[in-house]
Design an enzyme around this catalytic site. Structure first.
Site, PDB file in Angstrom:
ATOM      1  N   GLU A 133       9.515  16.348  15.079  1.00 10.47           N
ATOM      2  CA  GLU A 133       9.793  16.486  12.879  1.00 10.47           C
ATOM      3  C   GLU A 133       9.107  17.314  12.589  1.00 10.47           C
ATOM      4  OE1 GLU A 133       8.846  12.788  11.843  1.00 10.47           O
ATOM      5  OE2 GLU A 133      10.847  12.449  11.001  1.00 10.47           O
ATOM      6  N   GLY A 154       3.127   4.311  13.402  1.00 11.83           N
ATOM      7  CA  GLY A 154       3.804   2.761  13.281  1.00 11.83           C
ATOM      8  C   GLY A 154       2.599   2.496  15.177  1.00 11.83           C
ATOM      9  N   LYS A 189       0.977  -1.391   0.081  1.00 16.54           N
ATOM     10  CA  LYS A 189       0.078   1.008   0.303  1.00 16.54           C
ATOM     11  C   LYS A 189       0.773   1.150  -0.045  1.00 16.54           C
ATOM     12  CE  LYS A 189      -1.856   2.608   2.418  1.00 16.54           C
ATOM     13  NZ  LYS A 189      -1.980   4.092   2.143  1.00 16.54           N
ATOM     14  N   GLY A 247       7.189   5.333   8.187  1.00 17.14           N
ATOM     15  CA  GLY A 247       6.489   6.601   7.873  1.00 17.14           C
ATOM     16  C   GLY A 247       5.861   7.538   8.837  1.00 17.14           C
ATOM     17  N   SER A 248       5.035   7.982   9.813  1.00 17.88           N
ATOM     18  CA  SER A 248       5.683   8.420  11.088  1.00 17.88           C
ATOM     19  C   SER A 248       5.091   7.192  12.298  1.00 17.88           C
ATOM     20  CB  SER A 248       3.646   8.920  11.195  1.00 17.88           C
ATOM     21  OG  SER A 248       2.633   9.315  11.109  1.00 17.88           O
ATOM     22  N   THR A 249       5.887   8.586  13.386  1.00 17.42           N
ATOM     23  CA  THR A 249       5.442   7.088  14.222  1.00 17.42           C
ATOM     24  C   THR A 249       4.206   6.876  15.513  1.00 17.42           C
ATOM     25  OG1 THR A 249       7.926   8.007  14.715  1.00 17.42           O
ATOM     26  CG2 THR A 249       6.724   7.228  17.317  1.00 17.42           C
ATOM     27  N   GLU A 302       9.997   1.698  10.060  1.00 16.93           N
ATOM     28  CA  GLU A 302      11.104   2.948   9.707  1.00 16.93           C
ATOM     29  C   GLU A 302      10.007   3.647  10.070  1.00 16.93           C
ATOM     30  OE1 GLU A 302      12.939   5.150   8.570  1.00 16.93           O
ATOM     31  OE2 GLU A 302      13.466   4.809   6.897  1.00 16.93           O
TER      32      GLU A 302
HETATM   33  P1  NAD Z   1       1.933   8.470   7.923  1.00 16.12           P
HETATM   34  O1  NAD Z   1       2.124   8.169   8.669  1.00 16.12           O
HETATM   35  O2  NAD Z   1       0.491   9.201   8.163  1.00 16.12           O
HETATM   36  O3  NAD Z   1       2.022   7.768   6.753  1.00 16.12           O
HETATM   37  C1  NAD Z   1       2.782   6.241   6.018  1.00 16.12           C
HETATM   38  C2  NAD Z   1       1.969   5.858   5.344  1.00 16.12           C
HETATM   39  O4  NAD Z   1       1.104   5.245   6.311  1.00 16.12           O
HETATM   40  C3  NAD Z   1       0.822   5.908   4.359  1.00 16.12           C
HETATM   41  O5  NAD Z   1       0.869   4.614   3.765  1.00 16.12           O
HETATM   42  C4  NAD Z   1      -0.341   6.367   5.157  1.00 16.12           C
HETATM   43  O6  NAD Z   1      -1.353   6.354   4.102  1.00 16.12           O
HETATM   44  C5  NAD Z   1      -0.233   5.466   5.759  1.00 16.12           C
HETATM   45  N1  NAD Z   1      -1.130   5.000   7.065  1.00 16.12           N
HETATM   46  C6  NAD Z   1      -1.878   5.992   7.795  1.00 16.12           C
HETATM   47  N2  NAD Z   1      -2.617   5.621   8.285  1.00 16.12           N
HETATM   48  C7  NAD Z   1      -2.605   4.690   8.721  1.00 16.12           C
HETATM   49  C8  NAD Z   1      -2.849   3.470  10.245  1.00 16.12           C
HETATM   50  N3  NAD Z   1      -3.953   4.211  10.971  1.00 16.12           N
HETATM   51  N4  NAD Z   1      -2.992   2.320   9.510  1.00 16.12           N
HETATM   52  C9  NAD Z   1      -2.296   1.874   8.709  1.00 16.12           C
HETATM   53  N5  NAD Z   1      -1.269   2.279   7.755  1.00 16.12           N
HETATM   54  C10 NAD Z   1      -1.606   3.782   7.413  1.00 16.12           C
HETATM   55  O7  NAD Z   1       2.917   9.763   7.953  1.00 16.12           O
HETATM   56  P2  NAD Z   1       2.135  10.378   5.955  1.00 16.12           P
HETATM   57  O8  NAD Z   1       1.276  11.363   6.012  1.00 16.12           O
HETATM   58  O9  NAD Z   1       2.979  10.310   5.122  1.00 16.12           O
HETATM   59  O10 NAD Z   1       3.673  12.091   7.030  1.00 16.12           O
HETATM   60  C11 NAD Z   1       3.347  12.149   8.381  1.00 16.12           C
HETATM   61  C12 NAD Z   1       4.418  12.471   8.870  1.00 16.12           C
HETATM   62  O11 NAD Z   1       5.125  11.584   9.386  1.00 16.12           O
HETATM   63  C13 NAD Z   1       5.324  13.464   8.434  1.00 16.12           C
HETATM   64  O12 NAD Z   1       5.068  14.629   9.191  1.00 16.12           O
HETATM   65  C14 NAD Z   1       6.527  12.498   9.359  1.00 16.12           C
HETATM   66  O13 NAD Z   1       6.872  13.101  10.226  1.00 16.12           O
HETATM   67  C15 NAD Z   1       6.101  11.397   9.330  1.00 16.12           C
HETATM   68  N6  NAD Z   1       6.513  10.419   8.053  1.00 16.12           N
HETATM   69  C16 NAD Z   1       8.052   9.758   8.655  1.00 16.12           C
HETATM   70  C17 NAD Z   1       9.171   9.094   7.199  1.00 16.12           C
HETATM   71  C18 NAD Z   1      10.403   8.685   7.504  1.00 16.12           C
HETATM   72  O14 NAD Z   1      10.792   8.504   6.273  1.00 16.12           O
HETATM   73  N7  NAD Z   1      10.378   8.103   8.531  1.00 16.12           N
HETATM   74  C19 NAD Z   1       8.233   8.799   5.903  1.00 16.12           C
HETATM   75  C20 NAD Z   1       6.869   9.983   5.527  1.00 16.12           C
HETATM   76  C21 NAD Z   1       6.390  10.696   6.596  1.00 16.12           C
END
Ligand code: NAD
Length: 490
Positions: free
Chosen positions: A395, A246, A188, A241-243, A263
């Site tokens: 962050e 996670g 996804k 993605g975000s903590t 990660e």
């Molecule tokens: P996010 O964590 O919201 O999204 C990352 C992925 O997770 C996307 O594919 C999203 O659709 C999915 N997702 C969102 N909610 C979910 C859930 N409840 N269950 C399963 N999957 C879910 O991050 P974002 O909106 O893309 O960015 C927001 C923040 O995340 C950024 O401001 C930054 O702090 C952080 N971020 C970190 C990284 C990294 O590489 N560590 C990358 C992108 C974003």
């Protein structure tokens, strides 16, 4: 300013609503996602939007492909060849991937083509070498007349959930070891940037990946992502993605106790000591944070500078910031940096800048939106930051650098380690004793010394503390997507 002409493949790809890729077929959905171009704010493309029902279909397709064993029983050499062929196709079509990511994410086309796509190909090639090297062991057990050996087996269906900052590359970081280890995948991508990963699914079939081994299901995190993380047919989730997300994934995974690797975010400390080679350290520290427009989990966003060189370093950083060009990803000639990913993210980043000023920080460069179209923020440098300020702790995930002064090693080490995150850290110093001592003591998954941002498919990458767990890349990534079986024969 002129635009780089769209390649015919790219124009065709974005001209029609792209379906999900399930079981080797394109699947339409009742609802779609509108993808925006961050360089203009205008609609770019529509793609299918998967919900729980489509996640069920995709997991079923991946389960069938896994149970049929087509992928695992085709032999390691054949699997290697298919992965290698996939890497070749990505490289051959790097310009297509580059245009898709430049439009969708906003990063400069040349970077998307020559870095993201080329590194994605290189990453897959490294893992293409693994299938015939995933070995078990024979164990010298104490019980007589028993043969005990181990088999290293794939875990099954892997749910991979990826962000928007490196749309193709983050997907490939997970996909390559998952496939090399013999798993099948439901991927996804972020709802902000699904295009290049949908295209990847098509060329994976062309490379010879059996249908159902890779399924791609764009959708919202709260719908498709949540359904995938909770699905009982999924044995493992790999997430970047975000903590905060996670944490939600760990909770969702509890139903069937699936394996999870994470990660997550970062707030990396980057330390310039008084003995640093400033000609390298100043541009190095600049790009440590502003590479990919600050939208990197490893961004060196807390820059600690020794008081003796603080003024020189700050002046150098401002000079670089003011000499850069910010503009649309597909402009010709290109720019140094693109827009940030979305209006929401832009508002969030500018909110952090305002908040830092209210808490006593000083904007030394940038600090406000550039232009009225697209979501541009020029490189922003904030001086006078202290550890208790929000900007030093949260962050930002955008082009904002906090600069802080320090005077001694023990002090800066404690301050660097005071973050809840621990993805990366950096040191700039000529003193090998200091470098070794600090590299040992910094709480981070990666420490860069007199450099920043280097990764290699062979070298483990991941975080400590709230930056996540599990190591992507290298042999540890194969372990992340495998499980060991112990066999006893009388
Ligand atoms: P996010 O964590 O919201 O999204 C990352 C992925 O997770 C996307 O594919 C999203 O659709 C999915 N997702 C969102 N909610 C979910 C859930 N409840 N269950 C399963 N999957 C879910 O991050 P974002 O909106 O893309 O960015 C927001 C923040 O995340 C950024 O401001 C930054 O702090 C952080 N971020 C970190 C990284 C990294 O590489 N560590 C990358 C992108 C974003």
């Amino acid at each position: 300013m002129t635009m780089i002409p769209l390649l015919p493949e790219v124009a065709q790809f974005i001209a029609r609503t792209q379906g999900l890729r399930i079981g080797g077929k394109e699947v339409e959905t009742p609802q779609s996602l509108r993808v925006l171009n961050p360089s203009t704010g205008a609609p770019l493309a529509d793609v299918a939007r998967s919900g729980a029902r489509e996640i069920d279909l995709a997991v079923a397709a991946a389960t069938r492909a896994f149970q049929k064993g087509q992928w695992t029983i085709m032999g390691p050499d054949t699997r290697s060849r298919i992965l290698w062929r996939l890497a070749d196709l990505i490289e051959e079509r790097a310009a297509i991937f580059g245009q898709l990511d430049a439009l969708d994410n906003g990063k400069p086309f040349a970077v998307a083509r020559d870095v993201d796509a080329v590194w994605a190909a290189r990453h897959i090639r490294y893992f293409a070498g693994w299938p015939d090297k995933i070995e078990g062991a024979t164990i010298p057990v104490n019980i007589p007349d028993r043969l005990n050996y181990t088999r290293v087996e794939p875990v099954g269906v892997c749910g991979l959930i990826t962000p928007w900052n490196y749309p193709l590359l983050m997907a490939v970081w997970k996909l390559a070891p998952a496939l090399a280890a013999g798993n099948t995948v439901v991927l996804k991508p972020s709802e902000e940037t699904p295009l290049s990963v949908l295209y990847l699914a098509d060329i994976a079939l062309e490379a010879g990946l059996p249908p159902g081994v890779l399924n791609v299901v764009p959708g919202l995190g709260s719908e498709a992502g949540a359904a995938l993380a909770a699905h009982h047919g999924v044995s493992k989730v790999g997430f970047t993605g975000s903590t905060q997300t996670g944490r939600a994934i760990v909770e969702a995974s509890a139903g069937n106790l699936k394996k999870v690797s994470l990660e997550l975010g970062g707030k990396a400390a980057n330390i310039i000591f008084a003995d640093a080679d400033l000609a390298r350290a100043i541009p190095g520290a600049f790009w440590a944070n502003f590479g990919n427009n600050g939208q990197s989990c490893t961004a060196g966003s807390r820059l600690f500078v020794h008081a003796d060189v603080y003024d020189t370093v700050v002046a150098g950083l401002i000079e670089i910031a003011q000499g850069l060009r910010v503009g649309p990803g597909m402009d010709d000639p290109g720019h140094d940096l693109g827009p940030v990913i979305s209006e929401r993210q832009m508002e969030m980043i500018l909110g952090h800048v305002d908040g830092s000023q209210a808490q006593g920080g000083e904007v030394l460069a940038g600090g406000a939106r550039a232009g009225g179209e697209g979501w541009f923020i020029p490189p922003t440098i904030i001086g006078g930051v202290s550890d208790d300020m929000t900007i030093a702790q949260k962050e930002v995930f955008g082009p904002v650098l906090s600069v802080m002064k320090f005077t001694d090693d023990a002090e800066v080490l404690a301050r660097a380690n005071s973050s809840i995150y621990g993805l990366a850290a950096g040191l700039w110093s000529q003193d090998v004793t200091r470098v070794r001592r600090m590299a040992d003591a910094l709480q981070a998954g990666t420490v860069w010394v007199n450099c920043w941002g280097e990764t290699d498919a062979a070298s483990p990458f991941g975080g400590v503390k709230q930056s996540g767990y599990g190591r992507e890349m290298g042999r540890e990534a194969i372990a992340l997507y495998s499980q060991t079986k112990s066999v006893w024969i009388a």
